[in-house]
Enzyme design. Structure first.
Site, mmCIF file in Angstrom:
data_model
loop_
_atom_site.group_PDB
_atom_site.id
_atom_site.type_symbol
_atom_site.label_atom_id
_atom_site.label_comp_id
_atom_site.label_asym_id
_atom_site.label_seq_id
_atom_site.Cartn_x
_atom_site.Cartn_y
_atom_site.Cartn_z
ATOM 1 N N TYR A 1 -0.960 7.231 3.377
ATOM 2 C CA TYR A 1 -0.431 6.405 4.455
ATOM 3 C C TYR A 1 1.103 6.461 4.387
ATOM 4 C CZ TYR A 1 -5.302 5.332 4.929
ATOM 5 O OH TYR A 1 -6.650 5.472 5.103
ATOM 6 N N ARG B 1 -16.510 -0.572 -4.418
ATOM 7 C CA ARG B 1 -17.886 -0.384 -3.950
ATOM 8 C C ARG B 1 -18.928 -1.182 -4.716
ATOM 9 N NH1 ARG B 1 -17.265 5.983 -3.873
ATOM 10 N NH2 ARG B 1 -15.809 5.317 -5.489
ATOM 11 N N HIS C 1 0.848 -1.201 0.000
ATOM 12 C CA HIS C 1 0.000 0.000 0.000
ATOM 13 C C HIS C 1 0.883 1.250 0.000
ATOM 14 C CE1 HIS C 1 -3.294 2.599 0.385
ATOM 15 N NE2 HIS C 1 -3.914 2.110 1.448
HETATM 16 C C1 FNR Z 1 -11.559 1.506 0.405
HETATM 17 N N1 FNR Z 1 -10.375 1.743 -0.290
HETATM 18 C C2 FNR Z 1 -9.186 1.222 0.204
HETATM 19 N N2 FNR Z 1 -8.046 1.348 -0.517
HETATM 20 C C3 FNR Z 1 -6.906 0.753 -0.111
HETATM 21 O O1 FNR Z 1 -5.897 0.856 -0.799
HETATM 22 N N3 FNR Z 1 -6.885 0.046 1.056
HETATM 23 C C4 FNR Z 1 -7.974 -0.096 1.854
HETATM 24 O O2 FNR Z 1 -7.917 -0.791 2.863
HETATM 25 C C5 FNR Z 1 -9.167 0.554 1.445
HETATM 26 N N4 FNR Z 1 -10.316 0.511 2.195
HETATM 27 C C6 FNR Z 1 -11.519 0.889 1.667
HETATM 28 C C7 FNR Z 1 -12.715 0.622 2.345
HETATM 29 C C8 FNR Z 1 -13.933 0.915 1.753
HETATM 30 C C9 FNR Z 1 -15.207 0.559 2.465
HETATM 31 C C10 FNR Z 1 -13.967 1.512 0.480
HETATM 32 C C11 FNR Z 1 -15.280 1.828 -0.201
HETATM 33 C C12 FNR Z 1 -12.808 1.825 -0.154
HETATM 34 C C13 FNR Z 1 -10.394 2.295 -1.662
HETATM 35 C C14 FNR Z 1 -10.797 1.217 -2.666
HETATM 36 O O3 FNR Z 1 -9.853 0.162 -2.715
HETATM 37 C C15 FNR Z 1 -10.963 1.811 -4.082
HETATM 38 O O4 FNR Z 1 -9.713 2.254 -4.531
HETATM 39 C C16 FNR Z 1 -11.960 2.964 -4.119
HETATM 40 O O5 FNR Z 1 -13.121 2.645 -3.379
HETATM 41 C C17 FNR Z 1 -12.368 3.308 -5.542
HETATM 42 O O6 FNR Z 1 -12.946 2.191 -6.192
HETATM 43 P P1 FNR Z 1 -14.549 2.012 -6.365
HETATM 44 O O7 FNR Z 1 -15.140 1.897 -4.992
HETATM 45 O O8 FNR Z 1 -15.034 3.233 -7.070
HETATM 46 O O9 FNR Z 1 -14.677 0.754 -7.173
#
Ligand code: FNR
Length: 396
Positions: free
Chosen positions: A189, A360, A184
């Site tokens: 972060y 999502r 990550h």
């Molecule tokens: C996330 N996202 C996220 N990203 C990441 O790198 N590590 C994580 O632990 C998390 N946690 C997380 C929790 C929740 C509930 C959501 C909705 C999102 C970001 C996620 O991986 C993604 O990059 C974004 O949500 C954009 O993609 P979508 O949701 O538009 O498909």
């Protein structure tokens, strides 16, 4: 006829993915002192057994003080291996692959789960709710923003501890049967905060020049590659931009990401997962549905132009529709060292990415892969237990 690229298998090192749809990591604030729980097993399995070819576990901290919240998952001690192995075993029983995102939250650590703090705002998790506000550390002693704890500037020893933490957590991931590791490096972060000249004001060899700011990431990549089998894919997620181009003379932007991307294949990284933002309270996000996907496309084209074809690109962000997902990866299969074949149309590759990662939409529709296949008229294997349903349904 051939299936669309979206539903053709992809092999990275020794791991073959059934399709190009992956579940992006998502924090669920449901771990017990870093140990995965029944919630994780059910939540992650729901996507995997319905066809996601890789499901990536949420940001999992390599040290106790690297958790975003007290309820984050972790892999800093051996007792955390068994519950992880349980998830890996189930996914393998369904012929799917498990990934894990290894992380350190840096200056964004010790905050409350969204439903525990003040609604819509970051709230510091104090000691009485299991937090560690006095042990939060960052590249520099600069607070992320309101509601966040004040970090201390990391000492060389702190940096070494983090690098070792990534190494040891990678070893534990392998022991648990995890197929893929993602580092990550996004969203402000720890690693992300080192990359940016705004959050990283260090004057030692970890701050200043581009080479110095990426040093911690490079050390982490090398440490992980040193302990995982050469057959295991390694991914890095970054924020392609911190969305500070207008507010600051110098910031981490798409050009910086391209520069970094060019260095990754020789370090043993197989795929760059292209996200954005999260490092700055002052970020101004020019949000439209396609913005992160187009960053992925820009980076992929820049690599192609530079003759670099052995770094795969993952696109993520607001991908919700079958046709859109199909178009992102269609016709784009870079020559991955010795396995896949280069397929280009007359204009060269049209694809913006090699993989789509979705977060999502999987929460709305855990069966999203099956729905996409149905929409596109692609025949895919249903979970075996649903085979009778598939038989009655006909060919798809
Ligand atoms: C996330 N996202 C996220 N990203 C990441 O790198 N590590 C994580 O632990 C998390 N946690 C997380 C929790 C929740 C509930 C959501 C909705 C999102 C970001 C996620 O991986 C993604 O990059 C974004 O949500 C954009 O993609 P979508 O949701 O538009 O498909």
């Amino acid at each position: 006829s051939n299936p669309p690229t979206l539903f053709s298998p992809l092999k990275i090192r020794d791991v073959t993915f059934q399709n190009r749809i992956w579940v992006a990591p998502m924090c669920t604030y449901s771990a017990d002192n870093g140990h995965l729980t029944d919630f994780h097993l059910v939540h992650l399995s729901a996507f995997a057994y319905r066809g996601a070819s890789l499901t990536i576990i949420e940001a999992t901290s390599v040290l106790p003080n690297g958790r975003i919240s007290p309820q984050d998952s972790g892999l800093w001690q051996d007792s955390q291996i068994a519950p992880l192995r349980r998830v890996a075993d189930f996914l393998h029983s369904q012929n799917q692959k498990l990934g894990i995102q290894l992380a350190h939250a840096g200056r964004k650590a010790s905050t409350c789960a969204p439903w525990l703090g003040e609604r819509g705002k970051a709230t510091t998790a104090t000691e009485d709710v299991g937090g560690w506000p006095d042990d939060v550390m960052g590249a520099s002693a600069i607070r992320w923003g309101e509601g966040y704890p004040k970090p201390r500037e990391m000492s060389p020893q702190d940096i070494q501890d983090v690098v070792n933490g990534f190494r040891d957590s990678a070893r534990r991931s392998v022991e648990a049967g995890v197929d893929v590791i993602e580092i990550h490096g996004a969203h402000g972060y720890l690693i992300s905060s080192f990359l940016s000249p705004i959050s990283n004001q260090r004057t030692d060899k970890y701050g200043g020049s581009f080479e110095n700011r990426i040093r911690i990431l490079v050390e982490i990549i090398k440490a992980i590659r040193g302990v995982v089998p050469s057959t295991m894919p390694l991914l890095v997620r970054v924020s392609a931009t911190e969305w500070m181009e207008k507010q600051a003379a110098e910031s981490w932007d798409v050009e910086s990401t391209i520069r970094l991307a060019k260095l990754l294949p020789s370090l043993g990284v197989d795929l760059l997962d292209v996200s954005s933002g999260g490092n700055n309270e002052a970020q101004i996000i020019a949000m439209h549905n396609d913005c992160q996907v187009s960053f992925a496309g820009r980076i992929r084209s820049a690599l192609f132009e530079a003759g670099i074809k052995d770094l795969l690109i993952g696109a993520v962000g607001m991908i919700t529709e079958a046709e859109a997902a199909k178009a992102i990866v269609e016709n784009g299969q870079p020559g991955k060292k010795d396995d896949t074949v280069q397929i280009e149309d007359e204009q060269g590759s049209t694809a913006k990415a090699d993989i789509v990662l979705v977060a999502r939409q999987f929460l709305r529709e855990p069966e999203w892969v099956l729905r996409v296949a149905y929409r596109l008229g692609v025949e895919v294997q249903w979970p075996l237990q649903y085979g009778r349903g598939q038989f009655l349904e006909g060919s798809r």
